[in-house]
Structure formats: C-alpha cells, structure tokens
Design an enzyme around this catalytic site. Structure first.
Site, short mmCIF file in Angstrom:
data_model
loop_
_atom_site.label_atom_id
_atom_site.label_comp_id
_atom_site.label_asym_id
_atom_site.label_seq_id
_atom_site.Cartn_x
_atom_site.Cartn_y
_atom_site.Cartn_z
N HIS A 66 -3.67 -0.65 0.54
CA HIS A 66 -5.01 -0.13 0.22
C HIS A 66 -6.03 -1.25 0.18
O HIS A 66 -5.69 -2.43 0.10
CB HIS A 66 -4.98 0.65 -1.11
CG HIS A 66 -4.37 -0.09 -2.26
ND1 HIS A 66 -5.05 -0.34 -3.44
CD2 HIS A 66 -3.14 -0.65 -2.45
CE1 HIS A 66 -4.28 -0.99 -4.29
NE2 HIS A 66 -3.11 -1.20 -3.70
N CYS B 247 -12.52 1.97 0.24
CA CYS B 247 -11.10 2.25 0.41
C CYS B 247 -10.83 3.51 1.25
O CYS B 247 -9.84 3.59 1.97
CB CYS B 247 -10.43 2.38 -0.96
SG CYS B 247 -11.15 3.64 -2.04
N HIS C 262 -9.52 6.55 -5.53
CA HIS C 262 -9.09 5.36 -4.80
C HIS C 262 -8.06 5.78 -3.75
O HIS C 262 -7.16 6.57 -4.05
CB HIS C 262 -8.50 4.33 -5.75
CG HIS C 262 -8.13 3.05 -5.07
ND1 HIS C 262 -9.03 2.35 -4.28
CD2 HIS C 262 -6.97 2.35 -5.03
CE1 HIS C 262 -8.42 1.29 -3.80
NE2 HIS C 262 -7.18 1.25 -4.23
#
Length: 240
Positions: A42, A155, A30
């Site tokens: 994010h 992401c 991530h």
C-alpha cells in the site's frame, strides 16, 4: 457484498484484490493490494507529514499509516512502520490497524455505481489479471509511486493504477474517495440552501435536496477512472 457494504472475510481474499479499511470513525479509508499469505502492498505518507490540501480535510485526515499495530508491542512481522513513507509492504493486521476489511469492486454497472452512497468503494473500470496487478504492486514497491498527496496522488490512486494500469493525465487525482469529498463540498452550498428552503416550503426544500444529491452523484460519476478519457496507460520501465 452489495450496495450497502463491501465487507468481506479474510478467508475470501484472493491475490490481486484491492482492499481497504476505514480510519478515524469512517472519516476516510486506506487502500492497498492484497498480495498473498497475509501481505498487503500500500501507498502511505509519513507520520506528521502535512496533507497540504488547504481545506478542512487537513483537520480530519491523519496519516494513512496505522498509528500502531493492533498488538501492544511492535509487530513481529512489520516492526514499527509509523515513520514509513511511500509504497510499503505490511501484514494484513497492520494494514487494517484494527478496522474491518472491505473489497473494492471493479467493472460495476452505472446504475450500481450511482446507487452507492459513498465514493471510494467501486469503479466502472475493469481490473486486469491478478498476475499483472501483483507485478505492478511489487514494481511500485521497488520504484515508488511519487509523492503522496491526499487529493492528487493517494492510496486509492495507487491501488487503482495497480489494478487497471491507468493514471489520469495530468496527475490530478482519480480516486473515488477524493472525488466524493470534492463533490460533497460542491453540493454543500446547495444543501444549505435546500435546508433553509425546507424551513419555508417543503416542496422547494425537497427539490433543492434532490438537486444537491444529483450534483453529488454526477460529479462522482464523471470523475471515475472508468469514465474519464484523460487517462494514460502506465508503462513500467524494464529493469536490468
């Protein structure tokens, strides 16, 4: 940092850094942009939202959101973000969700890029200034970054856009992580054939494995945002 790991310590972080942390026993990572004072912006998808890839990835890739804060109680800074969706701001503890901290590398050489055993860790593209990176991150925090898609708009795509100001035309995904998954799938058939060949002939087997590794590396390389030509500069709308 080097070919084998991009792991860094928190005290080495700088505003505008593209950072990431692995989830689900290193199944995927991530990504986000470190802003300052322990804050990370994010791009996430909501808890329970389907990945929609139509592939085996749907079984392995859970929500990019932290499942819970490292603490037993909700974070005093972020509260409960488990149902958040889109571009959000989190403290670094919630972003990492108990994982280690890694720094995404920019402006690497082709040799270094190809030597990396895993995608989603570096790019040949150059980063813009920290001020520009942070400005984009906050802009997308206010305006959004579209609908999350694990392959086409994830992401890592978000962090890459913040850092470089580039997006692929049309939006088909530019992240190294997605490219690695797709390249591995393409090379999978070659690897299976090579395994069978190794049982019959070591020479043919080694040649087959070498070919599959070459396919994997080439597909990763040609899909890197620093190499692709089907990209556009993202122009942020002026706010009034």
């Amino acid at each position: 940092m080097g070919v084998l790991t991009n792991k860094i310590e928190r005290e080495d972080l700088k505003p505008g850094d593209h950072i990431y942390s692995y989830r689900l026993a290193y199944t995927y990572s991530h990504h986000g942009i470190y802003v300052d004072a322990g804050n990370v912006i994010h791009f996430t998808r909501g808890e329970g939202q389907e990945t929609g890839t139509g592939t085996v990835l749907d079984r392995f890739i859970g929500s990019s959101l932290p499942q819970q804060c490292p603490l037993d109680d909700p974070c005093s800074i972020c509260d409960d973000q488990s149902k958040g969706d889109g571009v959000i701001s989190s403290c670094i503890d919630c972003f990492l969700s108990g994982g280690d901290l890694y720094l995404y590398e920019y402006d690497v050489t082709r040799k270094f890029f190809l030597a990396k055993p895993r995608g989603g860790t570096c790019t040949l593209a150059s980063s813009e200034s920290p001020d520009q990176v942070i400005h984009r991150a906050f802009y997308f925090l206010r305006k959004g970054f579209g609908v999350y898609d694990v392959i086409k708009n994830n992401c890592e795509d978000f962090a890459l856009c913040c850092k470089t100001g580039l997006r692929v035309i049309p939006t088909v995904g530019q992240s190294g992580q997605a490219s690695s998954f797709q390249a591995a799938a393409s090379a999978g058939g070659v690897i299976l054939s090579a395994t069978v060949s190794m049982a019959r002939s070591s020479i043919l087997g080694v040649a087959g494995l070498a070919a599959s590794c070459g396919t994997y590396c080439v597909k990763r390389y040609i899909n890197d945002i620093g190499v692709r030509r089907d990209v556009m500069n993202v122009v942020l709308e002026e706010e009034t």
